[in-house]
Design an enzyme around this catalytic site. Sequence first.
Site, PDB file in Angstrom:
ATOM      1  N   SER A 122     -58.401  -1.435  44.096  1.00  0.00           N
ATOM      2  CA  SER A 122     -57.060  -1.878  44.493  1.00  0.00           C
ATOM      3  C   SER A 122     -56.006  -1.004  43.841  1.00  0.00           C
ATOM      4  O   SER A 122     -56.201  -0.503  42.722  1.00  0.00           O
ATOM      5  CB  SER A 122     -56.890  -3.324  44.015  1.00  0.00           C
ATOM      6  OG  SER A 122     -55.540  -3.717  44.062  1.00  0.00           O
ATOM      7  N   TYR A 146     -57.503 -10.193  37.038  1.00  0.00           N
ATOM      8  CA  TYR A 146     -57.998  -9.656  38.317  1.00  0.00           C
ATOM      9  C   TYR A 146     -57.972  -8.127  38.297  1.00  0.00           C
ATOM     10  O   TYR A 146     -58.965  -7.463  38.619  1.00  0.00           O
ATOM     11  CB  TYR A 146     -57.159 -10.179  39.504  1.00  0.00           C
ATOM     12  CG  TYR A 146     -57.444  -9.410  40.778  1.00  0.00           C
ATOM     13  CD1 TYR A 146     -58.637  -9.587  41.464  1.00  0.00           C
ATOM     14  CD2 TYR A 146     -56.538  -8.467  41.262  1.00  0.00           C
ATOM     15  CE1 TYR A 146     -58.918  -8.847  42.609  1.00  0.00           C
ATOM     16  CE2 TYR A 146     -56.796  -7.731  42.408  1.00  0.00           C
ATOM     17  CZ  TYR A 146     -57.990  -7.923  43.075  1.00  0.00           C
ATOM     18  OH  TYR A 146     -58.277  -7.174  44.198  1.00  0.00           O
ATOM     19  N   LYS A 150     -61.084  -4.966  38.338  1.00  0.00           N
ATOM     20  CA  LYS A 150     -61.193  -3.757  39.177  1.00  0.00           C
ATOM     21  C   LYS A 150     -61.287  -2.513  38.293  1.00  0.00           C
ATOM     22  O   LYS A 150     -62.099  -1.627  38.537  1.00  0.00           O
ATOM     23  CB  LYS A 150     -59.998  -3.666  40.131  1.00  0.00           C
ATOM     24  CG  LYS A 150     -59.968  -4.767  41.193  1.00  0.00           C
ATOM     25  CD  LYS A 150     -61.180  -4.724  42.111  1.00  0.00           C
ATOM     26  CE  LYS A 150     -61.187  -5.834  43.146  1.00  0.00           C
ATOM     27  NZ  LYS A 150     -62.442  -5.937  43.903  1.00  0.00           N
TER      28      LYS A 150
HETATM   29  P1  NAD Z   1     -61.432 -12.322  50.868  1.00  0.00           P
HETATM   30  O1  NAD Z   1     -61.346 -13.375  49.833  1.00  0.00           O
HETATM   31  O2  NAD Z   1     -60.949 -12.635  52.228  1.00  0.00           O
HETATM   32  O3  NAD Z   1     -62.948 -11.789  50.988  1.00  0.00           O
HETATM   33  C1  NAD Z   1     -63.838 -11.775  49.893  1.00  0.00           C
HETATM   34  C2  NAD Z   1     -65.129 -12.420  50.369  1.00  0.00           C
HETATM   35  O4  NAD Z   1     -66.085 -12.395  49.305  1.00  0.00           O
HETATM   36  C3  NAD Z   1     -64.957 -13.881  50.785  1.00  0.00           C
HETATM   37  O5  NAD Z   1     -65.548 -14.060  52.061  1.00  0.00           O
HETATM   38  C4  NAD Z   1     -65.712 -14.670  49.703  1.00  0.00           C
HETATM   39  O6  NAD Z   1     -66.262 -15.857  50.221  1.00  0.00           O
HETATM   40  C5  NAD Z   1     -66.746 -13.661  49.263  1.00  0.00           C
HETATM   41  N1  NAD Z   1     -67.257 -13.792  47.895  1.00  0.00           N
HETATM   42  C6  NAD Z   1     -66.547 -13.855  46.732  1.00  0.00           C
HETATM   43  N2  NAD Z   1     -67.374 -13.918  45.681  1.00  0.00           N
HETATM   44  C7  NAD Z   1     -68.652 -13.895  46.183  1.00  0.00           C
HETATM   45  C8  NAD Z   1     -69.936 -13.927  45.592  1.00  0.00           C
HETATM   46  N3  NAD Z   1     -70.103 -14.004  44.271  1.00  0.00           N
HETATM   47  N4  NAD Z   1     -71.015 -13.888  46.414  1.00  0.00           N
HETATM   48  C9  NAD Z   1     -70.862 -13.812  47.750  1.00  0.00           C
HETATM   49  N5  NAD Z   1     -69.671 -13.773  48.361  1.00  0.00           N
HETATM   50  C10 NAD Z   1     -68.578 -13.814  47.582  1.00  0.00           C
HETATM   51  O7  NAD Z   1     -60.691 -11.024  50.288  1.00  0.00           O
HETATM   52  P2  NAD Z   1     -60.284  -9.664  51.010  1.00  0.00           P
HETATM   53  O8  NAD Z   1     -58.811  -9.637  51.099  1.00  0.00           O
HETATM   54  O9  NAD Z   1     -61.104  -9.474  52.233  1.00  0.00           O
HETATM   55  O10 NAD Z   1     -60.707  -8.635  49.881  1.00  0.00           O
HETATM   56  C11 NAD Z   1     -61.935  -7.931  49.928  1.00  0.00           C
HETATM   57  C12 NAD Z   1     -62.037  -7.047  48.709  1.00  0.00           C
HETATM   58  O11 NAD Z   1     -60.919  -6.149  48.689  1.00  0.00           O
HETATM   59  C13 NAD Z   1     -62.005  -7.759  47.370  1.00  0.00           C
HETATM   60  O12 NAD Z   1     -62.867  -7.095  46.482  1.00  0.00           O
HETATM   61  C14 NAD Z   1     -60.570  -7.610  46.925  1.00  0.00           C
HETATM   62  O13 NAD Z   1     -60.440  -7.676  45.525  1.00  0.00           O
HETATM   63  C15 NAD Z   1     -60.251  -6.221  47.450  1.00  0.00           C
HETATM   64  N6  NAD Z   1     -58.819  -5.978  47.675  1.00  0.00           N
HETATM   65  C16 NAD Z   1     -58.100  -6.828  48.479  1.00  0.00           C
HETATM   66  C17 NAD Z   1     -56.740  -6.605  48.691  1.00  0.00           C
HETATM   67  C18 NAD Z   1     -55.904  -7.536  49.527  1.00  0.00           C
HETATM   68  O14 NAD Z   1     -54.687  -7.540  49.372  1.00  0.00           O
HETATM   69  N7  NAD Z   1     -56.488  -8.308  50.429  1.00  0.00           N
HETATM   70  C19 NAD Z   1     -56.127  -5.484  48.095  1.00  0.00           C
HETATM   71  C20 NAD Z   1     -56.896  -4.638  47.306  1.00  0.00           C
HETATM   72  C21 NAD Z   1     -58.243  -4.896  47.105  1.00  0.00           C
HETATM   73  C1  WQD Z   2     -45.490  -7.725  48.099  1.00  0.00           C
HETATM   74  C2  WQD Z   2     -43.998  -7.812  47.854  1.00  0.00           C
HETATM   75  C3  WQD Z   2     -43.400  -9.419  46.172  1.00  0.00           C
HETATM   76  C4  WQD Z   2     -44.666 -12.979  48.370  1.00  0.00           C
HETATM   77  C5  WQD Z   2     -50.900  -8.059  45.494  1.00  0.00           C
HETATM   78  C6  WQD Z   2     -51.815  -7.943  44.315  1.00  0.00           C
HETATM   79  C7  WQD Z   2     -52.627  -6.687  44.401  1.00  0.00           C
HETATM   80  C8  WQD Z   2     -53.325  -6.546  45.759  1.00  0.00           C
HETATM   81  C9  WQD Z   2     -52.409  -6.811  46.902  1.00  0.00           C
HETATM   82  C10 WQD Z   2     -55.582  -7.233  45.601  1.00  0.00           C
HETATM   83  C11 WQD Z   2     -43.635  -7.921  46.378  1.00  0.00           C
HETATM   84  C12 WQD Z   2     -42.848  -9.823  47.507  1.00  0.00           C
HETATM   85  C13 WQD Z   2     -44.405 -11.674  47.996  1.00  0.00           C
HETATM   86  C14 WQD Z   2     -43.577 -13.869  48.607  1.00  0.00           C
HETATM   87  C15 WQD Z   2     -42.056 -12.076  48.116  1.00  0.00           C
HETATM   88  N1  WQD Z   2     -54.401  -7.484  45.913  1.00  0.00           N
HETATM   89  N2  WQD Z   2     -43.111 -11.230  47.871  1.00  0.00           N
HETATM   90  N3  WQD Z   2     -42.311 -13.371  48.475  1.00  0.00           N
HETATM   91  O1  WQD Z   2     -47.857  -7.943  44.703  1.00  0.00           O
HETATM   92  O2  WQD Z   2     -47.956  -5.739  45.948  1.00  0.00           O
HETATM   93  O3  WQD Z   2     -50.015  -6.956  45.508  1.00  0.00           O
HETATM   94  O4  WQD Z   2     -51.680  -8.030  46.694  1.00  0.00           O
HETATM   95  O5  WQD Z   2     -56.023  -6.259  45.046  1.00  0.00           O
HETATM   96  O6  WQD Z   2     -53.548  -6.737  43.367  1.00  0.00           O
HETATM   97  O7  WQD Z   2     -51.051  -7.929  43.128  1.00  0.00           O
HETATM   98  O8  WQD Z   2     -48.467  -7.860  47.184  1.00  0.00           O
HETATM   99  O9  WQD Z   2     -47.951  -9.255  49.129  1.00  0.00           O
HETATM  100  O10 WQD Z   2     -48.018 -10.335  46.843  1.00  0.00           O
HETATM  101  O11 WQD Z   2     -46.140  -8.782  47.417  1.00  0.00           O
HETATM  102  O12 WQD Z   2     -40.873 -11.679  47.999  1.00  0.00           O
HETATM  103  O13 WQD Z   2     -43.754 -15.041  48.928  1.00  0.00           O
HETATM  104  O14 WQD Z   2     -43.509  -9.029  48.452  1.00  0.00           O
HETATM  105  O15 WQD Z   2     -42.491  -9.713  45.151  1.00  0.00           O
HETATM  106  O16 WQD Z   2     -42.430  -7.202  46.191  1.00  0.00           O
HETATM  107  P1  WQD Z   2     -48.480  -7.122  45.739  1.00  0.00           P
HETATM  108  P2  WQD Z   2     -47.697  -9.149  47.682  1.00  0.00           P
END
Ligand code: NAD
Ligand code: WQD
Length: 336
Positions: A122, A146, A150
């Site tokens: 991330s 969190y 990562k």
């Molecule tokens: P999500 O929660 O929708 O998907 C994660 C999935 O993993 C879920 O279906 C959950 O049930 C499953 N899971 C969690 N722990 C498990 C375990 N121990 N065994 C089996 N299944 C398990 O999240 P997402 O948004 O699809 O994110 C996917 C990946 O991308 C994650 O690693 C997350 O940290 C990373 N990521 C997400 C974002 C974002 O903003 N969505 C940003 C950066 C990185």
């Molecule tokens: C985006 C912008 C908020 C909600 C997070 C995690 C990061 C990654 C992605 C997993 C910011 C603003 C948000 C709201 C708002 N996840 N905001 N009102 O913070 O960039 O990243 O999600 O890896 O680890 O930290 O994304 O969508 O939460 O926020 O004003 O109700 O929107 O302040 O400027 P962020 P976000």
Amino acid sequence: MDILVTGGAGYIGSHTVLALLESGHRVRVLDNYSNSSPESLRRVQQLTGKSVDVREGDVRDLQVLRDAMTGVQGIIHFAALKAVGESVELPLQYYRNNLDSTLSVLELLDPMGVDRFVFSSSATVYGDPEVVPVTEESPLSATNPYGRTKLFSEEIIRDVSRNSRAKSTILRYFNPVGAHQSGAIGEDPSGTPNNLMPYVAQVAIGRRPHLNVFGSDYPTVDGTGVRDYIHVMDLAEAHVAALVAAQDENCTVYNLGTGSGYSVLQLVEAYARAAGRPIPYEIKGRRAGDVAAVWADPTLAADRLNWRAHRTIENMCIDSWNWQSKNPNGFKVSDR
Ligand code: NAD
Ligand code: WQD
């Protein structure tokens, strides 16, 4: 190739499973549904007309994982808990789930003869960057448990990959948003959305009265936070590209973003246009731990993976709205 996708029922996972199937790969999924439901993959199979070997189980269960890894050439490891605020409340749950699951997969790569490993990291690992856009060489830091799962996972993968036959790739996602253009799958957060676009989508559909904008005094174009929003289908396609490229390199890190930043208010305006209705909002104080502006330098992925994000902020909002308006309550059965 035969690919195991851990966490494949989740938001990014389900879109990636679809992209893999459409590229001709065979897909197996291991998910414990802790943050998803079987409905997402039922719809993926319906959309593609192809079947997925879906297994319910925890990635940390070595016997279950060994069975799921049997006969696959590649693993994409999405399974993780991802809510920043919750990770501050429940750090041990986050370290246990996210680190143990990654360790389990790494431990079995060589014994199970798996060649390729792709890890979901991330942009959170860049902390509060002094210089934007961030490149893969920018300094790393984390401000919450969190983010540390990562960062630590990345370090562990680097160590393990030195003595492993498997090729590892670390993908750092910026802000994934949007949905498949069919509107049949999309992001379905449980409870109050933590992230901006799903919150805006729920305001647009009338589930919430207004958006709270966290901070209007950042040194940005309009004072609100700036992020690099990337369409989830662009992200999904990057995973297919990374799997294919993985045979040539080991432990390469790629930023997956568009290279452009949008402010909260710019995104709200784009969403209002897509939904054809105003998005009411109230300006509030800054959210703890937020940074002013982050966006990616995605050059490395373009050069080495031959992948670029090509969907616009308008596409992201239109596709999110299509999903949200067709599924006002997400995957809950009562919607259909
Ligand atoms: P999500 O929660 O929708 O998907 C994660 C999935 O993993 C879920 O279906 C959950 O049930 C499953 N899971 C969690 N722990 C498990 C375990 N121990 N065994 C089996 N299944 C398990 O999240 P997402 O948004 O699809 O994110 C996917 C990946 O991308 C994650 O690693 C997350 O940290 C990373 N990521 C997400 C974002 C974002 O903003 N969505 C940003 C950066 C990185
Ligand atoms: C985006 C912008 C908020 C909600 C997070 C995690 C990061 C990654 C992605 C997993 C910011 C603003 C948000 C709201 C708002 N996840 N905001 N009102 O913070 O960039 O990243 O999600 O890896 O680890 O930290 O994304 O969508 O939460 O926020 O004003 O109700 O929107 O302040 O400027 P962020 P976000």
